[in-house]
Structure formats: structure tokens, C-alpha cells
Design a protein around this motif. Structure first.
Motif, PDB file in Angstrom:
ATOM      1  N   ASP A 118      34.013  23.576  70.667  1.00  0.00           N
ATOM      2  CA  ASP A 118      32.963  23.165  71.614  1.00  0.00           C
ATOM      3  C   ASP A 118      32.537  24.312  72.531  1.00  0.00           C
ATOM      4  O   ASP A 118      31.979  24.083  73.609  1.00  0.00           O
ATOM      5  N   ASP A 119      32.762  25.547  72.098  1.00  0.00           N
ATOM      6  CA  ASP A 119      32.371  26.711  72.897  1.00  0.00           C
ATOM      7  C   ASP A 119      30.867  26.675  73.183  1.00  0.00           C
ATOM      8  O   ASP A 119      30.058  26.361  72.300  1.00  0.00           O
ATOM      9  N   ALA A 130      42.269  33.751  66.515  1.00  0.00           N
ATOM     10  CA  ALA A 130      43.460  32.935  66.283  1.00  0.00           C
ATOM     11  C   ALA A 130      43.442  32.410  64.854  1.00  0.00           C
ATOM     12  O   ALA A 130      42.405  32.435  64.174  1.00  0.00           O
ATOM     13  N   LEU A 131      44.573  31.938  64.365  1.00  0.00           N
ATOM     14  CA  LEU A 131      44.644  31.402  63.008  1.00  0.00           C
ATOM     15  C   LEU A 131      43.758  30.166  62.864  1.00  0.00           C
ATOM     16  O   LEU A 131      43.160  29.941  61.810  1.00  0.00           O
ATOM     17  N   GLU A 132      43.666  29.367  63.914  1.00  0.00           N
ATOM     18  CA  GLU A 132      42.829  28.166  63.906  1.00  0.00           C
ATOM     19  C   GLU A 132      42.037  28.084  65.204  1.00  0.00           C
ATOM     20  O   GLU A 132      42.489  28.557  66.251  1.00  0.00           O
ATOM     21  N   ARG A 133      40.879  27.449  65.118  1.00  0.00           N
ATOM     22  CA  ARG A 133      40.070  27.237  66.314  1.00  0.00           C
ATOM     23  C   ARG A 133      40.495  25.932  66.991  1.00  0.00           C
ATOM     24  O   ARG A 133      40.543  24.883  66.322  1.00  0.00           O
ATOM     25  N   PRO A 134      40.787  25.963  68.275  1.00  0.00           N
ATOM     26  CA  PRO A 134      41.109  24.715  68.982  1.00  0.00           C
ATOM     27  C   PRO A 134      39.913  23.762  68.934  1.00  0.00           C
ATOM     28  O   PRO A 134      38.754  24.192  68.903  1.00  0.00           O
ATOM     29  N   ALA A 135      40.187  22.468  68.944  1.00  0.00           N
ATOM     30  CA  ALA A 135      39.110  21.481  68.856  1.00  0.00           C
ATOM     31  C   ALA A 135      38.248  21.472  70.119  1.00  0.00           C
ATOM     32  O   ALA A 135      37.032  21.336  70.044  1.00  0.00           O
ATOM     33  N   THR A 136      38.872  21.612  71.274  1.00  0.00           N
ATOM     34  CA  THR A 136      38.146  21.531  72.537  1.00  0.00           C
ATOM     35  C   THR A 136      38.574  22.653  73.472  1.00  0.00           C
ATOM     36  O   THR A 136      39.624  23.301  73.275  1.00  0.00           O
ATOM     37  N   THR A 137      37.774  22.844  74.516  1.00  0.00           N
ATOM     38  CA  THR A 137      38.120  23.823  75.552  1.00  0.00           C
ATOM     39  C   THR A 137      39.417  23.423  76.247  1.00  0.00           C
ATOM     40  O   THR A 137      40.242  24.280  76.595  1.00  0.00           O
ATOM     41  N   ALA A 138      39.593  22.125  76.473  1.00  0.00           N
ATOM     42  CA  ALA A 138      40.827  21.648  77.105  1.00  0.00           C
ATOM     43  C   ALA A 138      42.053  22.021  76.266  1.00  0.00           C
ATOM     44  O   ALA A 138      43.088  22.435  76.804  1.00  0.00           O
ATOM     45  N   ASP A 139      41.935  21.886  74.937  1.00  0.00           N
ATOM     46  CA  ASP A 139      43.042  22.281  74.060  1.00  0.00           C
ATOM     47  C   ASP A 139      43.302  23.777  74.152  1.00  0.00           C
ATOM     48  O   ASP A 139      44.463  24.227  74.155  1.00  0.00           O
ATOM     49  N   ALA A 140      42.231  24.571  74.230  1.00  0.00           N
ATOM     50  CA  ALA A 140      42.383  26.022  74.327  1.00  0.00           C
ATOM     51  C   ALA A 140      43.085  26.417  75.619  1.00  0.00           C
ATOM     52  O   ALA A 140      43.899  27.354  75.637  1.00  0.00           O
ATOM     53  N   ILE A 158      49.712  31.740  74.093  1.00  0.00           N
ATOM     54  CA  ILE A 158      49.269  31.995  72.715  1.00  0.00           C
ATOM     55  C   ILE A 158      48.019  32.872  72.666  1.00  0.00           C
ATOM     56  O   ILE A 158      47.759  33.540  71.672  1.00  0.00           O
ATOM     57  N   GLY A 159      47.231  32.908  73.716  1.00  0.00           N
ATOM     58  CA  GLY A 159      46.018  33.722  73.723  1.00  0.00           C
ATOM     59  C   GLY A 159      45.305  33.610  75.043  1.00  0.00           C
ATOM     60  O   GLY A 159      45.833  33.058  76.023  1.00  0.00           O
ATOM     61  N   VAL A 160      44.082  34.144  75.090  1.00  0.00           N
ATOM     62  CA  VAL A 160      43.235  34.051  76.280  1.00  0.00           C
ATOM     63  C   VAL A 160      41.957  33.327  75.892  1.00  0.00           C
ATOM     64  O   VAL A 160      41.658  33.152  74.703  1.00  0.00           O
ATOM     65  N   LEU A 161      41.200  32.924  76.884  1.00  0.00           N
ATOM     66  CA  LEU A 161      40.004  32.114  76.638  1.00  0.00           C
ATOM     67  C   LEU A 161      38.841  32.618  77.480  1.00  0.00           C
ATOM     68  O   LEU A 161      39.008  32.880  78.676  1.00  0.00           O
ATOM     69  N   VAL A 162      37.662  32.738  76.875  1.00  0.00           N
ATOM     70  CA  VAL A 162      36.452  33.165  77.595  1.00  0.00           C
ATOM     71  C   VAL A 162      35.518  31.965  77.721  1.00  0.00           C
ATOM     72  O   VAL A 162      35.136  31.357  76.706  1.00  0.00           O
TER      73      VAL A 162
END
Length: 263
Positions: free
Chosen positions: A110-111, A123-133, A141-145
């Protein structure tokens, strides 16, 4: 109950992170008899709800289909990178995409940012939502923009954010179906644009009974005042024009004041 018996209402949808509160407060002050219903929906769904007639207007993230939706851009958000509080980038005031080259940058489905090339490593998989990210960022596990408003919406005590330069930005707009520009939509446009209650475009403000009564009382008075002014003409007016005080009515020298011809 017939259609005319149904009380009017205004349905507004808005994307996550968008804060409509200040405009809703003004609406409730100006139109207390018209309830405003707020519904938060995923950013990608706002346009479809408007076109389906399930909402009158929406606070959406651009772009939208401008062939069927009218839109007024409101503001553009700053883009930030969300990281754990002990992350290395917290040592600087601003981050560049190059600073994230070795980072796993999460890219939720949902970016709302239009990337040409996502910085960092995928990442190996894309998170379903921003909240999950955000949960994954908290797990290290990573960073988020994301736009700043989404970083604030999903704020956690163990996370922080820094501005990311040279990154896509998200713009917020007021949108509505072009074929359904109703009076209530015009009212909300006026509120969003900061118009006063008496200057809302497209709406004729009804006059109160006290205003009409005052106008009726003022009209005879104005007419009488004009007539009195015509009757009470000063002595120096047209009847006494051309006379000089203290000369017994002798007219002024008609040659006085005319320019002399040059010799």
C-alpha cells in the motif's frame, strides 16, 4: 418516507495519515444541521468509492484520474525514513538515498510513493500494509520510507524518523466526482480554501428575517433624507451664486481670473 423528507448529510472519505479534523470543526460550526460522516479507507480505494457514489468528497493522495474526478491540491508532505532509535542514521539531521544503500528498505503493497528506483536492498517479500512494515522495522528487519504523516500515524516509542532528501513526495488533494459538484461539495471546498461564511463560492446565503425587516425600515428613511436635502439648499447655492458677501449684491468682475494673453 419520501426523498424530500430525508435530512441532508455529507460523506467524506480520507486516506490514512490525512488529518481532516480542522475542516470538520469548521463544517460543524457553519452547518450544524448537516451531519458530516468520516470514513478512513486505504489510499488506493478513495477514488473508487467516490466514483461509485459511496462518498461525496475525499481527502486523497495524488495522483487521481482527473478525467472523472475534480481535485484541488492542498499540500505536499515531507518524505522520511523510519528506523529504530539506535540506528546509525539517527546521528544525522537528514538522510540521502545513498545512506540507505546497505539497508533493507521495506516496500509495502500500500505504498503511496511513486518510486522509479527504490533505494537500498529489497526484502524477500513485500509487507501487505504500512502497519506491517512498521512492525518489521521495530523487529530490526529493515527500514521504511513513508510520508511524514504516516510515520506519525504509526508512531512507536522504539522508532524514530529522519527526513529523506531526493525522494518522491506524496501530495494530498480534495477530490470529488466531476459530475457531482453539489452545493454541499461547494460548501466543503469553501471551508478547505479558507473562505469566510459569506464568501463561499456558488452558494447564495439566505437572508434572515431581521435583515429583511431592517432593509425595509432603512429604504423610506433614505428616500426622505434625499428629499430633505434637496429642499434645504444653502443660501450660497444656485439662488445666491455670483454674489459677494458685503458688496450689496454686486456681481464679481467677470474678467477676473482669466489668463492674460502674452504680448
Amino acid at each position: 418516507m419520501t426523498g424530500s423528507d430525508v435530512s441532508p448529510s455529507f460523506r467524506l472519505v480520507y486516506a490514512p495519515g490525512v488529518m481532516p479534523g480542522k475542516w470538520v470543526r469548521v463544517w460543524n460550526e457553519r452547518l450544524p444541521g448537516v451531519p458530516l460522516t468520516l470514513t478512513q479507507v486505504p489510499a488506493a480505494e478513495t477514488g473508487g468509492l467516490l466514483l461509485a457514489g459511496d462518498a461525496d468528497a475525499g481527502l486523497v493522495r495524488l495522483p487521481v484520474d482527473r478525467t472523472v474526478l475534480s481535485a484541488i491540491p492542498l499540500y505536499t508532505e515531507q518524505t522520511v525514513v523510519v528506523v529504530p532509535k539506535d540506528h546509525l542514521v539517527t546521528a544525522v539531521d537528514e538522510v540521502s538515498p545513498e545512506d540507505l544503500a546497505d539497508e533493507i528498505v521495506l516496500h509495502p503493497l500500500d505504498d503511496v510513493l511513486a518510486w522509479e528506483t527504490l533505494p537500498g536492498r529489497p526484502a524477500l517479500e513485500r509487507p501487505a500494509t504500512t502497519a506491517d512494515a512498521v512492525e518489521l522495522v521495530a523487529a530490526g528487519i529493515g527500514v521504511l520510507v513513508v510520508p511524514l504523516s504516516l510515520a506519525r500515524l504509526h508512531h512507536r516509542k522504539d522508532l524514530t524518523h529522519r527526513p529523506l532528501k531526493d525522494a518522491p513526495e506524496s501530495s494530498v488533494a480534495l477530490a470529488w466526482p466531476e459530475a457531482a459538484t453539489t452545493d454541499l461539495v461547494e460548501d466543503f471546498i469553501g471551508i478547505v480554501r479558507g473562505r469566510t461564511v459569506n464568501s463561499t463560492r456558488g452558494r447564495t446565503q439566505p437572508r434572515s428575517s431581521s435583515q429583511e425587516k431592517r432593509e425595509k425600515q432603512e429604504k423610506p428613511g433614505r428616500a426622505a433624507g434625499k428629499g430633505t436635502a434637496r429642499r434645504q439648499q444653502p443660501a450660497g447655492g444656485p439662488a445666491g451664486r455670483g454674489r459677494r458677501k458685503g458688496t450689496g449684491g454686486t456681481p464679481k468682475n467677470p474678467r477676473r481670473g482669466k489668463p492674460r494673453r502674452g504680448s
